[in-house]
Design an enzyme around this catalytic site. Structure first.
Site, mmCIF file in Angstrom:
data_model
loop_
_atom_site.group_PDB
_atom_site.id
_atom_site.type_symbol
_atom_site.label_atom_id
_atom_site.label_comp_id
_atom_site.label_asym_id
_atom_site.label_seq_id
_atom_site.Cartn_x
_atom_site.Cartn_y
_atom_site.Cartn_z
ATOM 1 N N ASP A 13 0.808 -1.232 0.000
ATOM 2 C CA ASP A 13 0.000 0.000 0.000
ATOM 3 C C ASP A 13 0.837 1.277 0.000
ATOM 4 O OD1 ASP A 13 -2.240 -1.668 0.128
ATOM 5 O OD2 ASP A 13 -2.207 -1.696 2.309
ATOM 6 N N GLY A 40 -4.554 -4.289 -3.872
ATOM 7 C CA GLY A 40 -5.562 -3.267 -4.177
ATOM 8 C C GLY A 40 -4.800 -2.009 -4.537
ATOM 9 N N GLN A 222 1.947 -6.028 -3.287
ATOM 10 C CA GLN A 222 2.384 -6.166 -1.889
ATOM 11 C C GLN A 222 3.652 -5.335 -1.658
ATOM 12 O OE1 GLN A 222 1.432 -9.500 -3.551
ATOM 13 N NE2 GLN A 222 -0.500 -8.601 -2.944
#
Ligand code: GDP
Ligand code: IMO
Ligand code: MG
Length: 429
Positions: A13, A40, A222
């Site tokens: 992130d 994401g 990741q």
């Protein structure tokens, strides 16, 4: 020759999606090499706001081919949904899925859930997307590859037996409800209809681009500290987000990688369990999480917040050999009175300078900080280094020096154009 690996330097992130969307205008191919829809990646540009889980972040650019590499595990249901969304949004990039990438099956998702439950208070805090169990089957040589979706009748026969065996584990070991063999075997016909045109041989496409001297961005998912080998094992993911994964996850020779670029947030976050020496626990951490909107793009879980950990940062710099680094979310620090950087750890009364792979040790490490005054003014959306407050410049220069890596870009907001370009990391040299 130019392939550029863009890799998360922390626990994920870091803002990889934003940066890759920014850089992709210069590329011919953007290729994911590891992980699955545990990722994401948020992208905000002139076409809208998107959270990509499987599709690489070059999709908003015309003439960019977005490759899902052999190192990725693909949940076909999620991919179909994502393709529908990008079609609706008229995103023009092309998609190619490696015929060698492995399929995340419904039983992998169920096993991920059951395994986490059985771990009790030592659970990893996985994203619950079936990622670990899918890689287990890949390594055990009992996985299903995307190639097999092209022959659904053959796969259907093989699959009934596989599901039966997985159900034995689900029922006998976990005492849980078996998954439907019929639904599982039927879904492969839908996957065949919806995905066949995208599945193919990525080797030829990558090779052709490299021969033509076109730029390829290798999109990390990741972060390095979640790497199955180099991360804080067992509190890691089941693939290799580091530079080695970029090579095996796409079948690209190391000699073709022109540079390795590390992305770091200006502070740290971590989702799920595992040691986090600089974590800010309690009300301050909660306040920062709320103000910064630090909630997972995939699961919505609150991210744990911490100060920039230069010991951990140096470790990922070393294993990936970052040629330059990118700092994101500088603006998130705008309101902080003081800003800390962990430069060493203290373990049982002794100072240590190196990151430890031993969780017992790492969880007992106390950070030793260097403290910087906050700048207490807005850097949000800034595009020129010159405009940054002196305190922010000092902070960045300290990170640069500590990590022995030049900063190439600084991100000052979530939108594509909110970037300070010091030295474009994939420019022609
Ligand atoms: P990724 O997984 O590395 O792509 O990162 P995520 O998308 O999961 O999380 C990064 C979050 O930070 C997203 O909400 C982004 O929109 C946001 N973001 C990225 N760069 C910046 C930045 O420079 N400033 C701010 N305020 N937000 C940013
Ligand atoms: P992006 O690409 C942050 C974490 C999970 C958990 C551990 C194992 O968006 O940076 P898994 O489902 O992979 O078996 O979970 O890894 N994790 C991530 N954390 N960002 C990610 O991806 C992550 N992908 C996995 O929270 O701690
Ligand atoms: Mg993310």
């Amino acid at each position: 020759m130019p392939a550029y690996a863009v890799i998360g330097g922390q626990w994920g992130d870091e803002g990889k999606g934003k940066i890759i969307d920014y850089l992709a205008s210069q590329a011919k191919i953007v290729a994911r090499y590891s992980g699955g829809n545990n990722a994401g990646h948020t992208v905000i540009n002139n076409k809208g706001k998107f959270a990509f889980h499987l599709i690489p972040c070059g999709i908003a650019w015309d003439n960019v081919t977005n490759v899902i590499g052999n190192g990725v595990v693909v949940d076909p249901n999620v991919l179909i949904e994502e393709i529908e969304k990008i079609k609706k949004a008229n995103l023009p990039g092309k998609i190619l899925i490696s015929n060698k990438s492995h399929v995340v099956m419904p039983y992998h998702i169920e096993l991920d859930r059951l395994e986490e439950l059985s771990r009790g208070n030592t659970s990893i805090g996985t994203t619950g997307r079936g990622i670990g169990p899918a890689y287990v089957d890949k390594v055990a040589r009992s996985g299903i590859r995307m190639d097999e979706i092209l022959s659904p009748l053959v796969l259907q026969k093989k699959l009934s037996e596989i599901v039966e065996n997985k159900n034995k584990i689900i029922q006998k070991i976990y005492n849980s409800t078996p998954i439907s063999i019929e639904n599982t075997t039927n879904s492969i016909f839908r996957w065949n209809r919806e995905l066949s045109t995208y599945i193919g041989d990525i080797d030829k496409v990558l090779d052709k681009s490299l021969k033509n001297n076109e730029k390829i961005i290798l999109e990390g998912a990741q972060g390095s500290l979640l790497d199955i080998d180099h991360g804080t094992y067992p509190y890691v993911t089941s693939s290799s987000p580091t530079i080695g994964g970029a090579i095996t996850g796409l079948g690209i020779s190391p000699s073709k990688i022109k540079s390795s670029i590390g992305i770091y947030k200006a502070y740290c976050t971590r989702v799920g369990s595992g040691p986090f020496p600089t974590e800010i626990i309690g009300k301050i951490g909660d306040k920062i999480r709320q103000e910064a909107g630090e909630f997972g793009t995939t699961t919505g879980r609150g991210r744990r917040i911490g100060w920039f950990d230069a010991v951990a940062g140096k470790f990922s710099q070393k294993i990936n050999g970052f040629d330059s680094i990118i700092i994101t979310r500088l603006d998130t620090l705008d309101t902080w009175d003081e800003i800390k950087v962990c430069v060493k750890y203290e373990f049982e009364g002794k100072e240590i300078e190196n990151f430890s792979i031993n969780n017992e040790i790492l969880s007992k490490c106390k950070p030793i900080y260097e403290t910087f005054p906050g700048w207490k003014s807005s850097t949000f959306g800034m595009k020129k280094f010159y405009d940054l407050p002196t305190e922010a410049k000092n902070y960045l220069s300290f990170i640069e020096k500590t990590l022995s890596s030049k900063i190439s870009l600084i991100s000052t907001g979530p939108k594509r154009e909110e970037v300070i370009e010091i030295d474009n990391p994939i420019k022609d040299s």
